[in-house]
Design an enzyme around this catalytic site. Structure first.
Site, PDB file in Angstrom:
ATOM      1  N   SER A 182     105.085 -22.726 -65.209  1.00 18.02           N
ATOM      2  CA  SER A 182     106.298 -22.399 -65.646  1.00 18.02           C
ATOM      3  C   SER A 182     106.816 -20.964 -64.967  1.00 18.02           C
ATOM      4  O   SER A 182     106.957 -21.140 -63.913  1.00 18.02           O
ATOM      5  CB  SER A 182     106.062 -22.091 -67.348  1.00 18.02           C
ATOM      6  OG  SER A 182     107.372 -21.816 -67.964  1.00 18.02           O
ATOM      7  N   HIS A 230     107.047 -30.213 -70.838  1.00 18.53           N
ATOM      8  CA  HIS A 230     106.874 -29.037 -70.151  1.00 18.53           C
ATOM      9  C   HIS A 230     105.361 -28.844 -70.663  1.00 18.53           C
ATOM     10  O   HIS A 230     104.734 -27.742 -70.191  1.00 18.53           O
ATOM     11  CB  HIS A 230     107.853 -27.785 -70.613  1.00 18.53           C
ATOM     12  CG  HIS A 230     107.732 -26.636 -69.899  1.00 18.53           C
ATOM     13  ND1 HIS A 230     108.001 -26.532 -68.419  1.00 18.53           N
ATOM     14  CD2 HIS A 230     107.460 -25.502 -70.396  1.00 18.53           C
ATOM     15  CE1 HIS A 230     107.683 -25.049 -68.299  1.00 18.53           C
ATOM     16  NE2 HIS A 230     107.547 -24.459 -69.422  1.00 18.53           N
TER      17      HIS A 230
END
Length: 374
Positions: free
Chosen positions: A235, A348
């Site tokens: 991320s 994610h």
């Protein structure tokens, strides 16, 4: 100037439980989780005066808690450096430093079968700011031997590294790698000025702090081989890996996971892209495009030389898969050794809540890449 709530990252805690405020029976105090300096603890706060005192204290994080009807006993889900999580009881009328009482041992049998590495905390100065950092030593290190190390950058950017059990870090340590990580400027848990130090300037203080952390770890721990360094992150941590590719060649290998590469295109493909205009002068890319480009690793990738594994999930809405694909294509175009692992039907949160065999495959890809290049 505290961070209320649980801001500490872990890869083994998909669901913790209720971590909200709790009124005590006196109607004057509330219990709340507070994230500070790499720990998360329960604080008792006087709502009239704002005075606060610790209910729990120690080198651990509290992920969730509840209290009995009388308001005398607190049950907490506690995460420790060498234990994923267990339930402990705390008496509210006793000092926070007093021993707590364990009431579960969920992973006891498994933990008895494996050897873990205890993270060592250290601090360093970053232009007058004190930064907390940790080094997880390699398991089974022979005295006098030197080995590779991996700088692991965290997500957020506001996510706080802490006294948590991190399976991924322990796996790397078990394979002979030292793992280094820190709460660089931009993290929560250190006050507003610390957290907003990188506002509109990603790749500045945050990158510098991570490089200082690496230098400090090498100086403190002589078993780290400065010529065998890797870097990994997911991320926002992946963003810093991408940034490093264009700003240093000191790493032998990197892994960029679910990353941001082009902040210009991320405006239209991320589920929060349009919500981050404040990072770029308060405008969209067609108005303040230079600020988007100046904070995009894409703008500096021409200097990249480091072999890089790109990991991304096809259904990532936060950092769309096109970000990883752009990075992969750029590295291929430059002739930099690279491979891409693209996971179908994952989001994610792959590393924390993906399909079990996908999570295993991802970790094995990390190990294979670092074994090849480090």
């Amino acid at each position: 100037d505290w961070t209320l709530g649980h801001a500490a990252y872990t890869d083994v805690g998909r669901y913790a439980g209720d971590d909200g405020l709790r009124w005590l029976p006196d109607g004057r105090h509330v219990l709340a989780l507070v994230s500070r300096h790499g720990e998360v603890h329960v604080m008792r706060i006087d709502v009239m005066t704002g005075e606060a005192e610790a209910v729990t204290a120690g080198d651990f994080t509290v992920a969730a808690f509840s209290i009995d009807r009388a308001g005398r006993t607190l049950a907490a889900l506690v995460r420790e450096p060498l234990n994923p999580a267990d339930i402990f009881l705390f008496e509210l009328d006793k000092p926070a430093a007093e021993p707590r009482r364990r009431v579960s041992a969920v992973n006891h049998d498994w933990l008895d079968l494996i050897e873990l590495a205890l993270p060592e905390k250290f601090q360093f100065d970053a232009n007058g700011v004190t930064v907390d950092a940790w080094m997880l030593p390699p398991v089974g290190r022979e005295p006098g031997a030197r080995g590779p190390a991996i700088l692991y950058t965290g997500g957020g950017p506001a996510g706080m590294r802490a006294a948590n059990f991190l399976f991924e870090y322990q796996l790397l340590a078990a394979q002979g790698y030292a793992v280094i990580y820190c709460n660089a400027r931009g993290c929560q848990g250190y006050g507003q000025d610390f957290c907003t130090a990188i506002l509109g300037a990603w790749g500045g203080h945050d990158f510098a702090d991570n490089m200082r952390c690496l230098d400090e770890a090498i100086a403190r721990f002589p078993f780290i081989d400065p010529d065998r360094l890797g870097m990994a992150g997911g991320s926002y941590g992946g963003y810093l890996v991408n940034w490093a590719l264009g700003h240093t060649d000191r790493f032998r290998a990197t892994v960029s996971d679910r990353s941001v590469f082009n902040r210009h295109s991320a405006y239209g493909t991320s589920d929060i892209g349009h919500l981050r205009e404040f990072e770029f002068g308060g405008g969209p890319p067609w108005e303040t495009g230079m600020r988007y480009r100046s904070q995009s690793p894409l703008s500096y990738i021409g200097a990249a030389k480091t072999p890089t594994l790109v990991v991304h999930s096809a259904r990532d809405l936060r950092c769309a898969v096109e970000q990883g694909e752009q990075l992969y294509l750029a590295l291929k175009r430059l002739g930099v050794p690279t491979e891409m692992v693209r996971f179908p039907d994952e989001s994610h949160d792959l590393s924390r809540g993906g399909k079990p065999w996908h999570r295993v495959y991802r970790l094995q890809a990390y190990l294979d890449w670092f074994e090849r290049w480090l």
